[in-house]
Structures are given as C-alpha cells and as structure tokens.
Scaffold this motif. Sequence first.
Motif, PDB file in Angstrom:
ATOM      1  N   THR A   9       0.721  -0.911  -0.263  1.00 40.44           N
ATOM      2  CA  THR A   9      -0.411   0.379  -0.078  1.00 40.44           C
ATOM      3  C   THR A   9       1.081   1.219   0.133  1.00 40.44           C
ATOM      4  O   THR A   9       1.592   1.751   0.774  1.00 40.44           O
ATOM      5  CB  THR A   9      -1.202  -0.157   1.323  1.00 40.44           C
ATOM      6  N   ALA A  10       1.122   2.188  -1.300  1.00 42.07           N
ATOM      7  CA  ALA A  10       1.796   3.204  -1.033  1.00 42.07           C
ATOM      8  C   ALA A  10       0.421   3.972   0.051  1.00 42.07           C
ATOM      9  O   ALA A  10      -0.521   5.110  -0.404  1.00 42.07           O
ATOM     10  CB  ALA A  10       2.168   3.432  -2.858  1.00 42.07           C
ATOM     11  N   ALA A  11       1.325   4.981   0.359  1.00 46.38           N
ATOM     12  CA  ALA A  11       1.179   6.705   1.250  1.00 46.38           C
ATOM     13  C   ALA A  11       0.879   7.267  -0.454  1.00 46.38           C
ATOM     14  O   ALA A  11       1.518   7.450  -0.997  1.00 46.38           O
ATOM     15  CB  ALA A  11       2.621   6.665   1.855  1.00 46.38           C
ATOM     16  N   PRO A  12      -0.596   7.872  -0.234  1.00 44.22           N
ATOM     17  CA  PRO A  12      -0.727   9.441  -1.048  1.00 44.22           C
ATOM     18  C   PRO A  12      -0.533  10.088  -1.376  1.00 44.22           C
ATOM     19  O   PRO A  12       0.642  10.393  -0.110  1.00 44.22           O
ATOM     20  CB  PRO A  12      -1.848   9.495  -0.502  1.00 44.22           C
ATOM     21  N   LEU A  13      -0.322  10.202  -2.323  1.00 44.17           N
ATOM     22  CA  LEU A  13       0.514  11.838  -2.440  1.00 44.17           C
ATOM     23  C   LEU A  13       0.656  13.362  -1.750  1.00 44.17           C
ATOM     24  O   LEU A  13       1.760  13.591  -0.563  1.00 44.17           O
ATOM     25  CB  LEU A  13       1.156  12.549  -3.661  1.00 44.17           C
ATOM     26  N   PHE A  14      -0.804  13.001  -2.061  1.00 45.37           N
ATOM     27  CA  PHE A  14      -1.434  14.754  -1.124  1.00 45.37           C
ATOM     28  C   PHE A  14      -2.043  13.802   0.513  1.00 45.37           C
ATOM     29  O   PHE A  14      -3.018  14.276   0.196  1.00 45.37           O
ATOM     30  CB  PHE A  14      -2.196  15.512  -2.377  1.00 45.37           C
ATOM     31  N   ASP A  15      -0.964  13.571   1.530  1.00 37.44           N
ATOM     32  CA  ASP A  15      -2.276  12.993   2.217  1.00 37.44           C
ATOM     33  C   ASP A  15      -2.657  14.622   3.623  1.00 37.44           C
ATOM     34  O   ASP A  15      -2.699  15.609   3.007  1.00 37.44           O
ATOM     35  CB  ASP A  15      -1.628  12.099   3.189  1.00 37.44           C
ATOM     36  N   ALA A  16      -3.070  14.114   4.034  1.00 30.61           N
ATOM     37  CA  ALA A  16      -3.577  15.020   5.695  1.00 30.61           C
ATOM     38  C   ALA A  16      -2.722  15.641   5.392  1.00 30.61           C
ATOM     39  O   ALA A  16      -2.389  17.368   6.190  1.00 30.61           O
ATOM     40  CB  ALA A  16      -4.472  14.032   6.546  1.00 30.61           C
ATOM     41  N   ALA A  17      -1.279  15.547   6.415  1.00 31.25           N
ATOM     42  CA  ALA A  17      -0.264  16.168   6.379  1.00 31.25           C
ATOM     43  C   ALA A  17       0.339  16.761   6.417  1.00 31.25           C
ATOM     44  O   ALA A  17       1.159  17.630   6.165  1.00 31.25           O
ATOM     45  CB  ALA A  17       0.729  15.527   6.934  1.00 31.25           C
ATOM     46  N   PHE A  18      -0.008  17.202   4.192  1.00 29.30           N
ATOM     47  CA  PHE A  18       0.469  17.837   3.060  1.00 29.30           C
ATOM     48  C   PHE A  18      -0.561  19.356   3.213  1.00 29.30           C
ATOM     49  O   PHE A  18      -0.152  20.438   3.663  1.00 29.30           O
ATOM     50  CB  PHE A  18       1.026  17.233   2.202  1.00 29.30           C
ATOM     51  N   TRP A  19      -1.531  18.699   3.374  1.00 29.55           N
ATOM     52  CA  TRP A  19      -2.889  19.611   3.347  1.00 29.55           C
ATOM     53  C   TRP A  19      -2.091  20.695   5.399  1.00 29.55           C
ATOM     54  O   TRP A  19      -2.396  21.918   5.117  1.00 29.55           O
ATOM     55  CB  TRP A  19      -4.026  19.579   3.601  1.00 29.55           C
ATOM     56  N   LEU A  20      -2.079  19.636   6.133  1.00 32.03           N
ATOM     57  CA  LEU A  20      -1.878  20.568   7.366  1.00 32.03           C
ATOM     58  C   LEU A  20      -0.718  21.445   7.027  1.00 32.03           C
ATOM     59  O   LEU A  20      -1.082  22.234   7.607  1.00 32.03           O
ATOM     60  CB  LEU A  20      -2.199  20.073   8.274  1.00 32.03           C
ATOM     61  N   THR A  21       0.051  20.681   6.603  1.00 31.48           N
ATOM     62  CA  THR A  21       2.118  21.692   6.904  1.00 31.48           C
ATOM     63  C   THR A  21       1.463  22.756   5.639  1.00 31.48           C
ATOM     64  O   THR A  21       1.381  24.415   5.739  1.00 31.48           O
ATOM     65  CB  THR A  21       2.705  20.652   6.209  1.00 31.48           C
ATOM     66  N   ALA A  22       0.769  22.729   4.271  1.00 33.72           N
ATOM     67  CA  ALA A  22       1.018  23.989   3.269  1.00 33.72           C
ATOM     68  C   ALA A  22      -0.199  25.025   3.958  1.00 33.72           C
ATOM     69  O   ALA A  22       0.077  26.238   3.800  1.00 33.72           O
ATOM     70  CB  ALA A  22      -0.597  23.508   1.599  1.00 33.72           C
ATOM     71  N   GLY A  23      -1.396  24.479   4.487  1.00 35.27           N
ATOM     72  CA  GLY A  23      -2.378  25.536   5.454  1.00 35.27           C
ATOM     73  C   GLY A  23      -1.626  26.464   6.775  1.00 35.27           C
ATOM     74  O   GLY A  23      -1.316  28.183   7.018  1.00 35.27           O
ATOM     75  N   GLY A  24      -0.032  25.388   7.195  1.00 36.01           N
ATOM     76  CA  GLY A  24       1.033  26.189   8.671  1.00 36.01           C
ATOM     77  C   GLY A  24       0.998  27.265   7.284  1.00 36.01           C
ATOM     78  O   GLY A  24       1.418  28.346   8.275  1.00 36.01           O
TER      79      GLY A  24
ATOM     80  N   ALA B  11       8.056  25.112   3.305  1.00 42.93           N
ATOM     81  CA  ALA B  11       8.351  24.706   2.284  1.00 42.93           C
ATOM     82  C   ALA B  11       9.127  23.682   1.884  1.00 42.93           C
ATOM     83  O   ALA B  11       8.623  22.755   1.230  1.00 42.93           O
ATOM     84  CB  ALA B  11       8.384  25.459   1.802  1.00 42.93           C
ATOM     85  N   THR B  12      10.247  23.598   2.426  1.00 41.92           N
ATOM     86  CA  THR B  12      11.249  23.003   1.678  1.00 41.92           C
ATOM     87  C   THR B  12      10.844  21.402   2.636  1.00 41.92           C
ATOM     88  O   THR B  12      11.484  20.255   1.512  1.00 41.92           O
ATOM     89  CB  THR B  12      12.636  23.595   2.107  1.00 41.92           C
ATOM     90  N   ALA B  13      10.606  21.540   3.460  1.00 42.43           N
ATOM     91  CA  ALA B  13      10.390  20.010   3.790  1.00 42.43           C
ATOM     92  C   ALA B  13       9.347  19.047   3.696  1.00 42.43           C
ATOM     93  O   ALA B  13       9.798  17.710   3.220  1.00 42.43           O
ATOM     94  CB  ALA B  13      10.103  20.146   5.687  1.00 42.43           C
ATOM     95  N   LEU B  14       8.465  20.119   2.916  1.00 36.89           N
ATOM     96  CA  LEU B  14       7.255  19.293   2.403  1.00 36.89           C
ATOM     97  C   LEU B  14       7.133  19.280   1.016  1.00 36.89           C
ATOM     98  O   LEU B  14       7.172  18.063   0.603  1.00 36.89           O
ATOM     99  CB  LEU B  14       5.947  20.641   2.561  1.00 36.89           C
ATOM    100  N   LEU B  15       8.266  19.586   0.783  1.00 39.41           N
ATOM    101  CA  LEU B  15       8.499  19.629  -0.791  1.00 39.41           C
ATOM    102  C   LEU B  15       9.740  19.380  -1.163  1.00 39.41           C
ATOM    103  O   LEU B  15       9.592  18.335  -2.086  1.00 39.41           O
ATOM    104  CB  LEU B  15       9.433  21.574  -2.045  1.00 39.41           C
ATOM    105  N   THR B  16      10.897  18.609  -1.115  1.00 38.54           N
ATOM    106  CA  THR B  16      11.402  17.187  -0.343  1.00 38.54           C
ATOM    107  C   THR B  16      10.797  16.111  -0.197  1.00 38.54           C
ATOM    108  O   THR B  16      11.430  15.308  -1.101  1.00 38.54           O
ATOM    109  CB  THR B  16      12.529  17.994   1.045  1.00 38.54           C
ATOM    110  N   LYS B  17      10.168  16.324   0.335  1.00 47.50           N
ATOM    111  CA  LYS B  17       9.385  14.880   1.513  1.00 47.50           C
ATOM    112  C   LYS B  17       8.623  14.914  -0.029  1.00 47.50           C
ATOM    113  O   LYS B  17       8.132  13.440  -0.387  1.00 47.50           O
ATOM    114  CB  LYS B  17       8.190  14.953   2.072  1.00 47.50           C
TER     115      LYS B  17
END
Length: 435
Positions: free
Chosen positions: A6-21, A90-96
Amino acid sequence: MDPVSTAAPLFDAAFWLTAGGIMVLLVMSGFFSGSETALTAASRGKLRAAADRGSKGAQKALDVTEDSERLIGSVLLGNNVVNILATSLATALLTKTFGPNGVALATLVMTLLVLIFAEVLPKTYAITNPESTASLVARPIQLIVIVFSPIVNAVRYFVRGVLYVFGVRTDPNSHILAVREEIAGALQLGHSEGVVEKEDRDRILGALDLADRTVAEVMLHRSGIEMVDADQPAVDILRQCLESAHTRLPLYRDDPENIVGVIHAKDLLRAIHTSDADGGDPLTRVDIMDVAMPPYFVPETTALDEQMRQFLKRKTHFALVVDEYGALQGLLTLEDIIEEIVGEIADEFDEEDDYVFTQTEDGAYLIDGSMTIRDVNRAHDWSLPDEEANTVAGLVIHEAQIIPVEGQVFSFHGFRFEVVDKDENRLATLKIRPL
C-alpha cells in the motif's frame, strides 16, 4: 495470501496541514511587514489630531512608536521568525513530495510568495493608508512588543556593544531626524512638487528659523539710524519728528553713541498740547527728557525668538542693539522680527524702491548692496550663503577679500556679481545674475 503493498497517497492530510500552516505564516509575515511600514510612515501629526478627536487606535499608534528602536526590533524579530519557519516547512514539504528537486522548487515558490504576498502587497497597502493602518495594527503590535521585549533588549545591548568596539556611539534617546528638520524637509518637498506655495513655505520656515537667527542679522545698522540731538530746541526736535517717517527716534547727547532716551512722536505732541492748555509758549515749556522713554538695550547675539518674547513681555517694540563692549551697533523693532516670517511689510511712509528689484535686459538684477542675503534669497528663491555675511555687499567683500572698485566682476556660488555703484567704501548697487 500475497502481501498487498500500500503506497502512501501523494497529498495526504499531513501535506495539507503543512501547506495550511505555511499560508498562515505568510499572512503573519504580511501583517508584520505592513505594520512596520504603516507605523513608520504614518504622520505623528495626523495621528495626534485623530487621537485628540477620540481615536483610541491612533493613541495606541502614538504610544507604540514612542520607542522606535524597540518597535522595529520586535517587528523584525517576528517577521524573520515566521519567514524562516515558513521557508523551512515549505522545504521539508516539497522535499518529501518531489525528492531532492524540492529544495530548488521550495526556494522559487517561497521567494515569489514572500515577495508578493508578505512584502509588496501589504507594504503597498500600508503606504497608501498609513494612518488608518497604523491605528488598526497598533494594539496587536503593542502586545507583540511586550512579549518580545526581553529578546529585543538583549539584541539591542549586544548590537550597541559591537558598535562600541568599532568606535560608534549610539544615543538611545535621539531621533533620526529632529521635528524641525522633518517639517522643513516636508515643506521643501511639497514646494518642489507644487503642493505648497512658495509664500506658505517661506512663512513657516521663517518662523522655524527664528531660534537660529540673531538680532545682529536683521537689525538696522547704526549708519542708517535717524537720531535726535537732545540739546536742540524743542521746536527743532518737533520739526524733525514731524518730518521723519518713524514714530520713535533715539535721543543722544554730545555723541551719537551716547543714547539717553527714545522719543515717541505721540508723547511729544501730547506734552506740547498739555503745555499749550496751561498757557504760554508750549515749545519752551516742554522738557524733552521728561517726555522721552528710557532706552532699551539688547546684545547683538540674542536669538530672534527670545527677543520677540522680550518685546511682548516688556510691551515695547523698539530696542537698541549693542556689542560685547557696549558700543551701539544698530536698531531693532518688532516689525523687523515679524518680517522674517511674513516678508517685507511696507506702509505709506516706506520708499517703494526699497522693495523693488530692477531687472536688466540680460536677465540680471540690480540690487542695493545693503539688502540682506535672506531677503534676496526669499525674493528670487536663490540659495546664496549667509553664514559669513548678512548683506549682499558683505558677501561680495568676504569672497573677494578686498574692497572692490566700480565695474569689478566676480563669480562665486553660481552667480555673477558686478559692482555698479559705490558710496565711498560701501558697495551701493550690485548687478547679480545666475550663471
């Protein structure tokens, strides 16, 4: 059963929370940037007027800008913290999400977002509405200043220590620009842009300059004072007073340097009228010294604003100016001081030629050498220096270092000076033309 990967989705909840932050941090960065611009650009005069009308926000803005060093330090601290934190997220999010390429992408994206939404947009709005924006953000900024105060104070002392090592001394109570200089600069800028009329600028600057100008700069020189010999017969004194264009005349005895009083034409006429009512020849019964007022002497180094206060306090408009040795140098009236503010005041007894500049065909001006440099500058909007001399003739002599002869020409300070006429050693008429 085979294991199911099972591959983790590309835009998961953590992604949107970080983007919102990150978006929230950008909004905070824009708030700090706009607040800094608004509070530094807002006119304290307008804020004071709004505070006097009951605006609590304007009063808060005035309070928070009292200590500009602490204000700027707190705002910069908050702005840098949120910018660095937003960039790191942003660097951590986009690097991930995109791997090693995410670093370059984060740099590009965050540069655009910070530049547009956290710097240019809020600062443009703040500079467009500085007073209203300052009143709006003053309360939260005041709270931030209080919270960051310990850190800002530590940084401030550290910076002063570093500057001290390099020989730079700072005054925590000094302002970048004095209020007077701010007003003068605003008037000059307003005049250059056509918003402030030349006459309005000259009047306000004239009032501001009173503290920097001395009595010696505006007095009537002793060579031009009309005096009355106290030993003359009363009929001759009366005739001189009636023929004079002035109502007050100094009285001297034996020597023009020996001023013994000041005669007012109205007092003299009143005394003659009283003596006439008592019978006999009124002119023989009048003692001029009984009519004269005691002379009022002032030092030539007195500032004009202080001398004006003394005139108002003593309820007199007339003073005799003396130097440090007590020798008579000139005469000063309240009108002379007022003229420094409003310009020349001419009445029905003044010579009209005293206030006229004759322009020649080549664009030059014929000017009386005894005219003050300040009057010439105000009349033509020139900038001749008046630090070394008060009159135009004095400026020419100072620069030439000689007593010029008729027809002699000099060029300095961007002007051409020609001696047209001399009266003994005095430069009577000068021809001045901008180069």
